[in-house]
Design a protein around this motif. Structure first.
Motif, PDB file in Angstrom:
ATOM      1  N   SER A 584       0.825  -1.204   0.000  1.00  0.00           N
ATOM      2  CA  SER A 584       0.000   0.000   0.000  1.00  0.00           C
ATOM      3  C   SER A 584       0.860   1.256   0.000  1.00  0.00           C
ATOM      4  O   SER A 584       2.084   1.202   0.140  1.00  0.00           O
ATOM      5  CB  SER A 584      -0.932   0.005   1.220  1.00  0.00           C
ATOM      6  OG  SER A 584      -1.917  -1.003   1.112  1.00  0.00           O
ATOM      7  N   ILE A 585       0.189   2.411  -0.114  1.00  0.00           N
ATOM      8  CA  ILE A 585       0.893   3.693  -0.132  1.00  0.00           C
ATOM      9  C   ILE A 585       1.207   4.139   1.301  1.00  0.00           C
ATOM     10  O   ILE A 585       0.653   3.625   2.272  1.00  0.00           O
ATOM     11  CB  ILE A 585       0.062   4.771  -0.860  1.00  0.00           C
ATOM     12  CG1 ILE A 585      -1.289   4.976  -0.162  1.00  0.00           C
ATOM     13  CG2 ILE A 585      -0.121   4.415  -2.317  1.00  0.00           C
ATOM     14  CD1 ILE A 585      -2.097   6.136  -0.722  1.00  0.00           C
ATOM     15  N   ALA A 586       2.070   5.142   1.413  1.00  0.00           N
ATOM     16  CA  ALA A 586       2.541   5.606   2.721  1.00  0.00           C
ATOM     17  C   ALA A 586       1.414   6.031   3.652  1.00  0.00           C
ATOM     18  O   ALA A 586       1.458   5.702   4.862  1.00  0.00           O
ATOM     19  CB  ALA A 586       3.551   6.738   2.536  1.00  0.00           C
ATOM     20  N   PRO A 587       0.382   6.796   3.205  1.00  0.00           N
ATOM     21  CA  PRO A 587      -0.673   7.187   4.147  1.00  0.00           C
ATOM     22  C   PRO A 587      -1.390   6.015   4.806  1.00  0.00           C
ATOM     23  O   PRO A 587      -1.864   6.132   5.937  1.00  0.00           O
ATOM     24  CB  PRO A 587      -1.631   8.009   3.269  1.00  0.00           C
ATOM     25  CG  PRO A 587      -0.776   8.557   2.189  1.00  0.00           C
ATOM     26  CD  PRO A 587       0.217   7.471   1.899  1.00  0.00           C
ATOM     27  N   VAL A 588      -1.482   4.891   4.110  1.00  0.00           N
ATOM     28  CA  VAL A 588      -2.080   3.705   4.717  1.00  0.00           C
ATOM     29  C   VAL A 588      -1.260   3.280   5.935  1.00  0.00           C
ATOM     30  O   VAL A 588      -1.802   2.965   7.004  1.00  0.00           O
ATOM     31  CB  VAL A 588      -2.178   2.561   3.694  1.00  0.00           C
ATOM     32  CG1 VAL A 588      -2.586   1.253   4.379  1.00  0.00           C
ATOM     33  CG2 VAL A 588      -3.156   2.906   2.590  1.00  0.00           C
ATOM     34  N   TYR A 589       0.061   3.288   5.779  1.00  0.00           N
ATOM     35  CA  TYR A 589       0.916   2.813   6.875  1.00  0.00           C
ATOM     36  C   TYR A 589       1.043   3.829   8.001  1.00  0.00           C
ATOM     37  O   TYR A 589       1.315   3.444   9.145  1.00  0.00           O
ATOM     38  CB  TYR A 589       2.277   2.388   6.314  1.00  0.00           C
ATOM     39  CG  TYR A 589       2.105   1.185   5.427  1.00  0.00           C
ATOM     40  CD1 TYR A 589       1.609  -0.008   5.955  1.00  0.00           C
ATOM     41  CD2 TYR A 589       2.340   1.247   4.062  1.00  0.00           C
ATOM     42  CE1 TYR A 589       1.385  -1.100   5.148  1.00  0.00           C
ATOM     43  CE2 TYR A 589       2.113   0.155   3.251  1.00  0.00           C
ATOM     44  CZ  TYR A 589       1.630  -1.025   3.805  1.00  0.00           C
ATOM     45  OH  TYR A 589       1.391  -2.116   3.001  1.00  0.00           O
ATOM     46  N   GLU A 590       0.823   5.095   7.708  1.00  0.00           N
ATOM     47  CA  GLU A 590       0.761   6.066   8.797  1.00  0.00           C
ATOM     48  C   GLU A 590      -0.380   5.706   9.742  1.00  0.00           C
ATOM     49  O   GLU A 590      -0.235   5.752  10.968  1.00  0.00           O
ATOM     50  CB  GLU A 590       0.559   7.472   8.222  1.00  0.00           C
ATOM     51  CG  GLU A 590       1.771   8.002   7.458  1.00  0.00           C
ATOM     52  CD  GLU A 590       1.473   9.282   6.707  1.00  0.00           C
ATOM     53  OE1 GLU A 590       0.369   9.863   6.920  1.00  0.00           O
ATOM     54  OE2 GLU A 590       2.316   9.718   5.899  1.00  0.00           O
ATOM     55  N   ARG A 591      -1.507   5.332   9.174  1.00  0.00           N
ATOM     56  CA  ARG A 591      -2.648   4.918   9.990  1.00  0.00           C
ATOM     57  C   ARG A 591      -2.370   3.588  10.681  1.00  0.00           C
ATOM     58  O   ARG A 591      -2.668   3.421  11.878  1.00  0.00           O
ATOM     59  CB  ARG A 591      -3.895   4.812   9.107  1.00  0.00           C
ATOM     60  CG  ARG A 591      -5.103   4.227   9.826  1.00  0.00           C
ATOM     61  CD  ARG A 591      -6.315   4.172   8.938  1.00  0.00           C
ATOM     62  NE  ARG A 591      -7.396   3.423   9.588  1.00  0.00           N
ATOM     63  CZ  ARG A 591      -8.670   3.769   9.534  1.00  0.00           C
ATOM     64  NH1 ARG A 591      -9.030   4.861   8.893  1.00  0.00           N
ATOM     65  NH2 ARG A 591      -9.595   3.024  10.116  1.00  0.00           N
ATOM     66  N   THR A 592      -1.799   2.636   9.951  1.00  0.00           N
ATOM     67  CA  THR A 592      -1.536   1.314  10.527  1.00  0.00           C
ATOM     68  C   THR A 592      -0.615   1.419  11.738  1.00  0.00           C
ATOM     69  O   THR A 592      -0.844   0.773  12.767  1.00  0.00           O
ATOM     70  CB  THR A 592      -0.927   0.391   9.461  1.00  0.00           C
ATOM     71  OG1 THR A 592      -1.856   0.222   8.400  1.00  0.00           O
ATOM     72  CG2 THR A 592      -0.588  -0.975  10.049  1.00  0.00           C
ATOM     73  N   ARG A 593       0.436   2.214  11.619  1.00  0.00           N
ATOM     74  CA  ARG A 593       1.370   2.366  12.744  1.00  0.00           C
ATOM     75  C   ARG A 593       0.655   2.920  13.974  1.00  0.00           C
ATOM     76  O   ARG A 593       0.886   2.465  15.092  1.00  0.00           O
ATOM     77  CB  ARG A 593       2.540   3.261  12.352  1.00  0.00           C
ATOM     78  CG  ARG A 593       3.478   2.636  11.330  1.00  0.00           C
ATOM     79  CD  ARG A 593       4.663   3.524  11.040  1.00  0.00           C
ATOM     80  NE  ARG A 593       5.468   2.983   9.956  1.00  0.00           N
ATOM     81  CZ  ARG A 593       5.354   3.366   8.683  1.00  0.00           C
ATOM     82  NH1 ARG A 593       4.485   4.319   8.347  1.00  0.00           N
ATOM     83  NH2 ARG A 593       6.108   2.815   7.745  1.00  0.00           N
TER      84      ARG A 593
END
Length: 1004
Positions: A584-593
């Motif tokens: 996925s793109i970076a904003p997805v992983y900002e939320r996941t973290r």
């Protein structure tokens, strides 16, 4: 008709077809409009608070990921009364129209640089019943169907977002539109270049090239073009000419296609999760409108999380869905909370996907879904069939293995048999696509490609545009109607997937079987990409199970059921098959973290809520196996050795962790079981298992290797086999070795490496009484398009190795005799893999690494990647992980490899201040040593305990389950806690297990 005449007419018809949209609108007019732009979504109820400005066609309005509310106004003249009206709206992104009550009713998708026919800009409004002024509200998003749709490796593929292109309305020339559809179907029968290029499937003409029927149809098409003569008023007559061809029935022997409207929506991928909420709304609103127009049409959608999105954000739309579900027109599909990754998620997490998913569908709709619906997941564990079956499903659907890089999977309908012997009837739609189009050519490809077409007379077609494309368009349904009984293609009927899958049962005894995993020969990089997310996912999986056991040992009135439900659902959402794999793109992983951190911090608070105020510390082993190892005490130097029985808690009042007593000027770590020697280059040059005096290595091990990592496509997804030829030989070197520290409790050696532009530090630790050599590793990773691996050449020769998977292990060949084995150059493990011969072996344990290879005598593990698409900063930064080597004699099961791996992954819970009296009220007495008490939790629907036990060794096992008052009876049940299996038993009841069997019990 000569060949040249045929080609001339073909070109003429195709160009005519492409011109027809120019005639769809009669008396076209331009909307008056105004727009208010925001950086994120604004609710319908708050739209009036925004600042608006006038807009017109050709005007840019926003940048990628911007949102907007667009207010449109127009006027229907008196002459339009009772005539059909159509809108043409293109705002350079995705959009959702709302009615006067604020309920979404139709969607548009204006940008898709990948496939032109995915775009949708015409809205059939219906009859003009009330002439005069009218207004519309359109919520717009400045992103394409596939997010940004721009791969830096392919810069010519990009979207033109946030630009007003069409704001028009007019009378709808339905006959011209229908003429275009008539042509489209017949052109597909004749395999026009237009249809193949636009719909993207293999060439499958209905009639032999140069045949009489092919020429006859071309003549009919040409006559229709003649008749139209550039005048839209002639469309009806032109259609009458084409009807001659469209009314010729299919062969009596033609196969049947059950067509189910579908829209695969990725919960997060090339867009933030917040956008998936709106993608679901756009899709669901459009399908509800189509159901009003097409009474035989059935639509289906999976993923309860998406339904919850709608319930929370669009309640009126949700009520409409519930009505259609009750009518049988809307099908609930798949039992999982989201379509989760099935390589990386733990066995218990997959069970919770079903538990929460099926409970939601049952509670909200009164329906039990009986199939597992995973069209797009990147491989399927051999542990899944048993979990599927015991979660109340008996059918499984996917198509992903059609993407195999090397070998064509031999079946489309088969019995899938897991490691415990459970069989699940499985179906792969033979169109090799879950965005099917219902054009004859694709339908013909499906029935001809169907491996079991000699036995089963029908297939299923999942037709529609996913990922925000709104599902099927009117055009798709119209194609299906035209192909219901048409010469040259199979017979199409709209229907339900569950009924189709149920009909397959009568052929089950005749179907072939496939044993073991369904390995996808592609996307192997998803076992490694986004390493931090994978590590935190595993920590969350372990912590949630541990906290459940902690509270199960207390009065159930204290059990934090609501909070644990919330935390589990956060974890399950982030196990979606494009989030956890790293694609996925970076904003997805900002939320996941943030959500992973929420889970871990919330679990810490739940633990702290149980602490006493005394000056002590309690350690709780929540494993169903013993814990033996070193624990770090906060605020204290050194390590504390600790051995705990299964589910034992121990409170300590002093912390005399032993200090280092001497420094040794060598590179040897040694205890009573192992001797490990390192070279000046930081390599492990000898590893001796002392009881057998066996050297486990054939060459220097713990060798770090850096590779150039440029797959042919799918940057974050793929590792291609040729990476081994692109090792950067001089990119890794040892910069410092700190001599071994030795004490009576443990020894340590520190290794430091430079790796390209990155640094890596390892503390190699060997504790007293330990059989594992620990490599605690930190990395500052600053590479790009690099793959870091570690290798261990062993002295072991065998043709197979064992790999930990969900609630079991899988034996795989480790040679390359066939193309199937060659394709498995990178496979999935969970907490360990083990390579052994008849005398013993070497296990590699890990706390968060999934990608592994065992080839002949070499164990290799992927540590880090550095792709740039779709997240250009993927994996850059600080990483922590631990792996361990465990030599052993005899069989790895008796040697305790799994137990050691479990201890590495779930150390005892540490509760500062001590823990009020804690005792798990359930105890397992096992006679085989192979049955493990994995889960103890509160039941979902009542004040009872749920206990899950697993046979871990692949052998027949027996145990007794004992429990304390006030619990009185125990009953085996399914994994959903819904249905009992057998009669209630008393404490001390003996239970038998098949190899790898998972059993769930309800203790009341």
């Amino acid at each position: 008709m000569t060949e040249k005449e045929y080609q001339l007419q073909q070109t003429r018809v195709m160009k005519f077809y492409c011109r027809l949209p120019e005639y769809f609108l009669e008396d076209a007019r331009i909307f008056e409009g105004e727009i208010a732009v925001s950086t994120g979504p604004i609710a319908y109820e708050q739209r009036q608070s925004l600042r608006y400005e006038a807009i017109s066609e050709g005007m840019p309005w926003g940048k990628l990921w911007d949102s907007a509310w667009i207010h449109l106004a127009g006027e229907f003249p008196e002459s339009w009364k009772d005539r059909e009206v159509i809108f043409q709206l293109n705002v350079g992104g995705e959009g959702l129209l709302f009615d006067a009550q604020g309920v979404p009713f139709y969607s548009i998708t204006n940008t898709s640089s990948l496939v032109r026919h995915y775009r949708k800009e015409y809205v059939q409004f219906g009859s003009c019943t009330t002439p005069g002024k009218f207004e519309l509200w359109l919520e717009a998003a400045a992103n394409g169907l596939f997010g940004r749709e721009e791969d830096p490796d392919y810069p010519d593929q990009h979207g033109d977002f946030g630009s007003i292109r069409k704001l028009r309305y007019g009378l709808f020339r339905r006959e011209v539109w229908a003429l275009a559809l008539d042509l489209e179907v017949l052109m597909s029968l004749l395999h026009f270049p237009h249809t193949a290029g636009d719909f993207g499937f293999p060439e499958t003409p209905a009639f032999p090239e140069g045949s009489a029927r092919e020429k006859q149809l071309m003549r009919i098409l040409s006559r229709a073009v003649d008749c139209f003569a550039g005048n839209p008023e002639n469309a009806t007559v032109a259609r009458a000419i084409l009807a001659e061809a469209l009314q010729t029935p299919a062969l009596a022997s033609a196969m049947t296609v059950t067509a189910i409207g579908h829209a695969h929506i990725d919960t997060g991928w090339l867009w933030p999760v917040r956008e998936s909420v709106r993608k679901a709304a756009r899709t669901f609103a459009s399908q509800l409108m189509l159901m009003e127009r097409y009474p035989d049409y059935v639509f289906g959608a999976s993923q309860p999380q998406h339904y919850l999105f709608i319930k929370e954000n669009y309640p009126a739309l949700y009520e409409k869905i519930k009505q259609r579900v009750a009518e049988g027109r809307w099908e609930l599909q798949g039992g999982m909370w989201v379509e989760c990754d099935c390589n990386l998620a733990s066995g218990e997490a997959i069970i919770r996907q079903f538990l929460h998913g099926k409970n939601f569908f049952r509670d909200e709709f009164g329906i039990e879904v009986k199939n597992l619906w995973l069209p797009d997941v990147f491989g399927y564990s051999a542990a899944l069939p048993q979990i599927i079956r015991k979660c109340g499903c008996d059918r499984f659907l996917t198509q992903k293995l059609s993407w195999n890089q090397s070998n064509k999977f031999p079946h489309h309908c088969f019995r899938w048999i897991g490691i415990d012997g459970t069989s699940i009837l499985s179906f792969f739609p033979p169109e090799d696509n879950y965005n099917a189009t219902l054009v004859p050519e694709m339908l013909n490809y499906g029935v001809n490609n169907f491996s079991e077409n000699d036995t089963i007379p029908e297939i299923i077609s999942l037709f529609g545009i996913g990922d925000g494309g709104g599902g099927p368009k009117e055009e798709y349904l119209e194609r299906g109607i035209r192909c219901a009984n048409l010469e040259g293609c199979p017979k199409v009927r709209f229907g339900r997937a569950d009924e189709f899958l149920e009909r397959l049962g009568k052929y089950e005894k005749e179907l072939p079987a496939w044993h073991g995993e369904l390995y996808l020969e592609l996307h192997r990089g998803t076992l490694t990409t986004q390493a931090e997310v994978k590590r935190n996912n595993r920590r969350c999986e372990e912590m949630l199970i541990a906290v459940e056991k902690l509270y199960a040992g207390r009065d159930l009135k204290e059990y934090p059921a609501r909070e644990l439900d919330r935390l589990w659902k956060l974890l399950l959402l982030n196990q979606f098959h494009d989030i956890l794999p790293g694609s996925s793109i970076a904003p997805v992983y900002e939320r996941t973290r943030k959500e992973h951190q929420d889970i871990l911090e919330s679990c810490a608070k739940l633990m702290a809520a149980l602490k006493d105020k005394s000056d002590c510390m309690t350690f709780v082993n929540t494993l169903g196996t013993p814990y033996h190892g070193l624990v770090k005490v906060p605020g204290k130097e050194g390590w504390l050795p600790l051995t705990l029985a299964p589910h034992e808690s121990r409170t300590l009042h002093t912390f005399d962790s032993e200090n280092i007593v001497c420094l040794r000027e060598d590179r040897v770590l040694e205890n009573e079981f192992l001797r490990a020697e390192f070279s000046m280059a930081g390599e492990l040059v000898s590893l001796i298992e002392k009881s057998s005096n066996r050297e486990m290595l054939s060459a220097p091990a713990n060798v770090l290797k850096l590779y150039h990592d440029r797959p042919n496509a799918n940057d974050a997804w793929d590792i291609d086999s040729f990476y081994v030829n692109e090792e950067l030989a001089d990119a890794v070197w040892c910069t410092k070795i700190t001599p071994a520290k030795s004490g009576s409790l443990w020894s340590e050696l520190t290794l430091e490496f430079a790796i390209g532009d990155s640094t890596l530090r390892q503390t190699v630790r060997l504790a007293k009484g330990a059989k594992e050599l620990i490599f605690a590793t930190t990395v500052n990773w600053q590479e790009e398009h690099r793959l870091l691996r570690v290798e261990f050449p062993t002295s072991i020769h065998n043709g197979k190795a064992n790999f930990d998977i969900q609630y079991g292990f899988l034996e795989r060949p480790i040679h390359r005799n066939t193309s199937w084995e060659e394709a498995k150059f990178e496979v999935c493990q969970h907490q360990y893999c083990d390579l052994a011969d008849s005398a013993g072996g070497l296990a590699l344990l890990n706390d968060c690494k999934y990608g592994v290879s065992v080839h002949e005598n070499i164990i290799g593990m992927s540590l880090l990647r550095a792709p740039t698409y779709p997240d250009k900063t993927a994996d850059r930064g600080e990483h922590e992980f631990t792996y361990a080597l465990m030599p052993h004699t005899g069989d790895f099961r008796e040697a305790g490899v799994r137990e050691a791996a479990a201890s590495l992954n779930r150390p005892p819970l540490m509760i500062a201040g001590g823990l009020k009296a804690w005792k798990l009220p359930v105890k397992l007495e096992t006679f085989s040593g192979s049955v493990v008490l994995e889960v103890v939790k509160k039941a979902e629907k009542e004040d009872a305990l749920v206990v899950r036990c697993v046979e871990r060794h692949g052998r027949f096992g027996r145990c007794e389950i004992h429990f304390d008052a006030p619990y009185r009876t125990i009953t085996e049940c399914d994994m959903l806690e819904w249905n009992p299996v057998g009669k209630a038993m008393k404490s001390g009841a003996e239970v038998s297990f098949r190899p790898f069997e998972i059993k769930t019990f309800l203790i009341k």
